[in-house]
Design an enzyme around this catalytic site. Structure first.
Site, PDB file in Angstrom:
ATOM      1  N   GLY A  46      68.029  93.412  55.196  1.00 43.76           N
ATOM      2  CA  GLY A  46      67.220  94.543  55.659  1.00 43.76           C
ATOM      3  C   GLY A  46      65.856  94.066  56.132  1.00 43.76           C
ATOM      4  CG  ASP A  95      64.739  96.874  47.397  1.00 48.01           C
ATOM      5  OD1 ASP A  95      64.223  97.836  47.982  1.00 48.01           O
ATOM      6  OD2 ASP A  95      65.908  96.490  47.606  1.00 48.01           O
ATOM      7  NE  ARG A 102      70.787  96.800  46.899  1.00 51.04           N
ATOM      8  CZ  ARG A 102      71.930  97.167  47.464  1.00 51.04           C
ATOM      9  NH1 ARG A 102      71.918  97.869  48.571  1.00 51.04           N
ATOM     10  NH2 ARG A 102      73.068  96.835  46.934  1.00 51.04           N
TER      11      ARG A 102
END
Ligand code: F6P
Length: 358
Positions: free
Chosen positions: A12, A140, A184
């Site tokens: 990503g 993240d 996530r």
């Protein structure tokens, strides 16, 4: 011909990738290397290869650009990981094809800018004899092997801005506003964004929540005179005895998302309040990197070139104690960094009246 170093961005995207590329190109030039950028992540290594020479001109003015000028993907032939902790193997013929392309182009070392999944692939390429250097990237912030990664601060900044905006509309309408964020399996974005944006309730995967407790907090706030409530929910958060909300399943993969609407529905039902949900999604991955991310990304890019120049292959750049260092990729992969439920950040949040719905 100058010795060549390859670079690719994988997984990503996030703000700061271009700053890494800029750092790589400028540092490499000083050491006499030419930089070959592979397009669309590892896919650029597939025969016949898809690459561009990255020179001063091609990286001019890209520091502030979101995304990556050489493209990326979190799909394709080199995906070595599906979900948390699972590990799959990149087929041998795919790796051989990549090796041949690198040999043909006389690329001596490959800098891989990516998250945990990309590092699993990098390790497999390294084991197959390709000289790899890893640069960790993820909004993240869930890699144990580095204190932080670039992209995270920019994502948190987006969340903070969203919360600032949502507070006023929550108050005007006496509503409960729910903001769903990425991350996530880790709650870092929700936790940092929630603290910075003054959330009243933060729901993260590491602390399972209870809908009735959330409703009680909201009712208590109302009784105390607060007009609105802002709830931030990480996409991986789940209620006690409940499951994560997985939106879609594609080829064995899943995509988290949708918990915000469920939380909104349950709060409306149990607290009798009007609720609205706002999913920030990929807004968190776009736009210009923050100051902190620009600097960190530049340092990571420069360090990666130094590691290649010193033949520290199989290493990943890592940020530790305010220094950019390196660790073996093999030790860095598959080690998720989650929010410690009783850690200082969570305790600080609780001390400023933030509830975790537990
Ligand atoms: O890992 C970064 C991340 O943005 C996660 O927070 C999110 O779950 C996922 O990627 C979304 O991926 P995609 O770009 O495939 O929608």
């Amino acid at each position: 011909m100058k010795p060549r170093i390859g670079v690719l961005t994988s997984g990503g995207d996030c703000p700061g990738l271009n700053a890494v590329l800029r750092g790589v190109v400028l540092a490499a030039e000083k050491l006499g290397w030419e930089v070959v950028g592979f397009r669309d992540g590892f896919e650029g290594l597939l025969p016949p290869g898809s690459h561009i020479i990255l020179d001063r001109q091609s990286i001019n003015g890209i520091m502030a650009l979101g995304g990556t000028i050489i493209g990326t993907t979190n799909r394709g032939h080199f995906v070595a990981k599906v979900g948390a902790g699972d590990r799959t193997v990149v087929p041998a013929n795919v790796i051989t094809g990549a090796k041949n392309i690198l040999d043909e182009l006389q690329v001596r070392a490959l800098i891989i800018v990516g998250g945990d999944g990309s590092m699993v692939t990098a390790q497999q390429l390294q084991e197959a004899g390709i000289n790899c250097i890893g640069v960790p990237k993820t909004i993240d912030n869930d890699l144990e092997a580095t204190a932080t990664t670039f992209g995270f601060d920019s994502a948190v900044d987006v969340v903070m801005d969203a919360l600032d905006r949502v507070h006023t509309t929550a108050t005007s309408h006496r509503r409960v506003m729910i903001v769903e964020v990425m991350g996530r399996h880790a709650g870092w974005i929700a936790l940092h964004g929630g603290i910075a944006g003054g959330a009243d309730i933060i729901l993260i995967p590491e602390i399972q929540f209870d809908f009735d407790k959330i409703a009680n907090v909201i009712k208590a706030r109302e009784a105390a005179g607060y007009l609105g409530t802002v709830v931030i929910v990480a996409e991986g958060a789940r209620p006690k005895h409940g499951q994560q909300v997985k939106r879609e399943v594609e080829g064995g993969e899943f995509r988290l998302g949708g918990v915000g609407e469920i939380v909104a529905h349950e709060i409306a039902k149990r607290a009798g309040k009007e609720t609205r949900c706002c999913v920030l999604g990929h807004l968190q991955r776009g736009g210009a990197p923050t100051t902190l991310d620009r600097i960190l990304a530049t340092r990571f890019g420069v360090k990666a070139v130094q590691l290649a120049n010193e033949s520290h292959f199989g290493s990943m750049v890592s940020y530790q104690n305010y220094q950019v260092r390196h660790v073996p990729i093999a030790e860095a992969v598959n080690r998720l960094k989650l929010v410690p439920p009783n850690g200082e950040m969570v305790r600080t949040a609780r001390d400023v009246d933030i509830s975790f719905g537990d």
